[in-house]
Every structure is written in C-alpha cells, then in structure tokens.
Enzyme design. Sequence first.
Site, PDB file in Angstrom:
ATOM      1  N   VAL A  16       0.819  -1.205   0.000  1.00  0.00           N
ATOM      2  CA  VAL A  16       0.000   0.000   0.000  1.00  0.00           C
ATOM      3  C   VAL A  16       0.859   1.264   0.000  1.00  0.00           C
ATOM      4  CG1 VAL A  16      -0.242   0.027   2.521  1.00  0.00           C
ATOM      5  CG2 VAL A  16      -1.991   1.126   1.087  1.00  0.00           C
ATOM      6  N   CYS A 105      20.353  -3.101   1.076  1.00  0.00           N
ATOM      7  CA  CYS A 105      19.510  -3.124  -0.118  1.00  0.00           C
ATOM      8  C   CYS A 105      19.180  -1.710  -0.584  1.00  0.00           C
ATOM      9  CB  CYS A 105      18.224  -3.908   0.183  1.00  0.00           C
ATOM     10  SG  CYS A 105      17.135  -4.107  -1.245  1.00  0.00           S
ATOM     11  N   CYS A 201      12.684  -9.852   3.708  1.00  0.00           N
ATOM     12  CA  CYS A 201      11.917 -10.287   2.537  1.00  0.00           C
ATOM     13  C   CYS A 201      12.353 -11.640   1.997  1.00  0.00           C
ATOM     14  CB  CYS A 201      11.979  -9.231   1.442  1.00  0.00           C
ATOM     15  SG  CYS A 201      13.607  -9.032   0.656  1.00  0.00           S
TER      16      CYS A 201
END
Length: 380
Positions: A16, A105, A201
């Site tokens: 979102v 990252c 992740c």
Amino acid sequence: MNKAGRRVLLGMSGGVDSSVAGYLLREQGYDVIGVTMKVWPQDCISRAEDKCCGPQAIADARGVAHSLGIPHYVVDESDQFERLVIDYFSTEYQAGRTPNPCVMCNEKLKFGNLWSKAAALDCDYIATGHYAIIEHCADRAVLRKGLDPRKDQSYFLFSLRQPQLRRALTPLGDMTKPEIRKIAHSLGLKVADKVDSQEICFVPGNDYKAFLRSHLGEEEFHRGEIYDVAGNFLGAHDGIELFTIGQRKGLPGGSTRPRYVVDLDPATNRVIVGDAENLACSQFEVDRVNWHPAATESQHNEWESTVKIRYSHPGTRATVTKSEDGHVCVRLHEPQRAVTPGQAAVIYDGDVVLGGGWICRNETMGRGEAFKISAAPVLA
C-alpha cells in the site's frame, strides 16, 4: 521546485505504501514510471511468493500501476541481490555479527543499481514508499525522520550519500499509516488493506537460521563452545552463525536465572552467556561512517546527539567523538542493552540525520568487567 515535466522512477513493492506514493507523485505533477525489482534467485521462487520480492508482489504492483494509469516494468536484479545482500547477510553471521540487510539493499540496489535503469528512462529521481523526509535544498539534501514516529524509516536510509539523496523522493514522509490506507481505499486499490511485512523479505517465516542452513549448508557453520562470563564451560554449539547478542533461546539449561548471549568471539567461535546485567553497554565504536552535511560542517570533533542502536530502538542520548582514524566513539549517557556488532548506529540532531555507521566489535565496548576465558580471552 517546478515539478512539471519531471520524471520519476518509483520503486513499487506491491504494498500500500509504494502504491499511494505513486498516486501522490502523479498528483504533484510528476511523470511517474513504476518499477518492481525481481530479486529472488530462481531456486527461491517458492519461498518468496508472499514477500515484497515475490511473484504476487509483481502482480499487485502491476495492477496498481494499471489503476493509476502509469507504466510498469520489472527489472531482474537477482544476481546483484544475491551478491550484495544475501551474501553479505550470510557472511556477517559467519563473522559473529548481526547484519542489517535492509540498509544494504537501499544503498546498493534501490538507490544504487536502480539508477542506471532510471537514467535509461530519462528519469530525474528515484522514489520509494519509505516513511522519511528528504528536504531538497539549493546545495544539499537533508534527511529527516518521518512524521509518524511508529513508522519512521530514516534509520534505513542513513548510508545514502548526497548524490543519492539529492535525486531521491519519499512522498510519504509527512503522513501517517492511517492516512495512507484512507487514500488507498478512496482510490479503490486492492492493496488498501494489505498487511505490512514484518520480516526480512528473503527469509521465509523470519527463520534466519533455517535460511542460513539452506543457503550455506551445515558444513559452512563454525562450531564451537559456550562459556559463561566467569569462564565456565557450559557446552558445545553447532555454529556461531546461530547466535546473536541478547538471544535467550538455544542456550544450555541448568541456571536458576535467565541467561542471554552477551558476546560472540569469532576468533575462537565461542559464545559467551551471562545475566541480563551483562548485556548493558556504555561505550562502543562505529566504523564506515557516512556523515551528512549538517555534521561535516561542524568544527567540533565531539558533541552530544541522540543515537539509535537498532531500528526498533527509541534512541538515547550520547556523546559522539570523531577519531583520526575515521572511527567514531559513542559514549552512552545511560547504558543500553544488547548493543550488537554488525548493526547500524544512526546519529540524530532532533529529527535530522547527522550520519551513521556500523557497530564494531573491539576492546572499547563497555560491558562492565571484561569477560575472562582461561584458554583464550574473549573480546568484550
């Protein structure tokens, strides 16, 4: 700044936050191009299906881009992600440190390698859904905490250099999560109620030990011994990679008080355990420091700041001293628990990020009396 005609490459995770970021940028007059990085190696697809780097994330991002009327691309960064993030993650644990892959990252991929894709598409900026504020001044970019203290992610962006910050946009920095979801609902986005990921992740189930076993293999683990702070042998362990400072699980029993990992010695593969008070640290060093302009312009080599020793830490007052070798000594006004080598220490002046670096393991770490092991001293 005149935003008309400005083109921005938006990193879309399928969540979102980045979805609403795309809407806000479009409403501000930017020409928005969405991009999702495919970062999982081919043999990890099944593990990454529900992650921000998995196939479902790409499908969600593509659907949002279609709803917003912006183009969407997928770029394959799996080789670079494995080399710059996953390998770093694994080797840090092998060295007895606790890594922070999100910082790496952001620096190396999202605001690093991705710039070549942005340049190829004639983009002026890279944007993300991070909850942080980047102020663009005439000669610099200033990184500030996000407005919502529960969501602030400035900690994860401390290592970005000025060239990266000056071409970065974070449109959610002055908003709260409820506001973001309200906008998503008003737009009818299918991701409006998508749950935020609370995990790394590429680590399924947040089980980093299982991931290391799969990625490294058991033969790459550094087995050793467990001692208490007084030098008493407590047992053997299956790998220093399986421990981090502050950990309680996986330790030998037999104590009437809770025991914690209070230090790791990668030179001997020893795990040191102690009581809660042994976790307290009053001083430590930071290396590979990235200073932002507000700090480098100071004529002082010592000052008081607020320092965060991990993302979930609220921050604590400290005296920060620069040394001639480029390291920084952080002396905490109140000792903190579980100061962990390998984690980032980020230095703030109010809500402004002054800089940050990586917590070192060395003899300056103040955890009370030195831990003494008869066969070989443990760095304390």
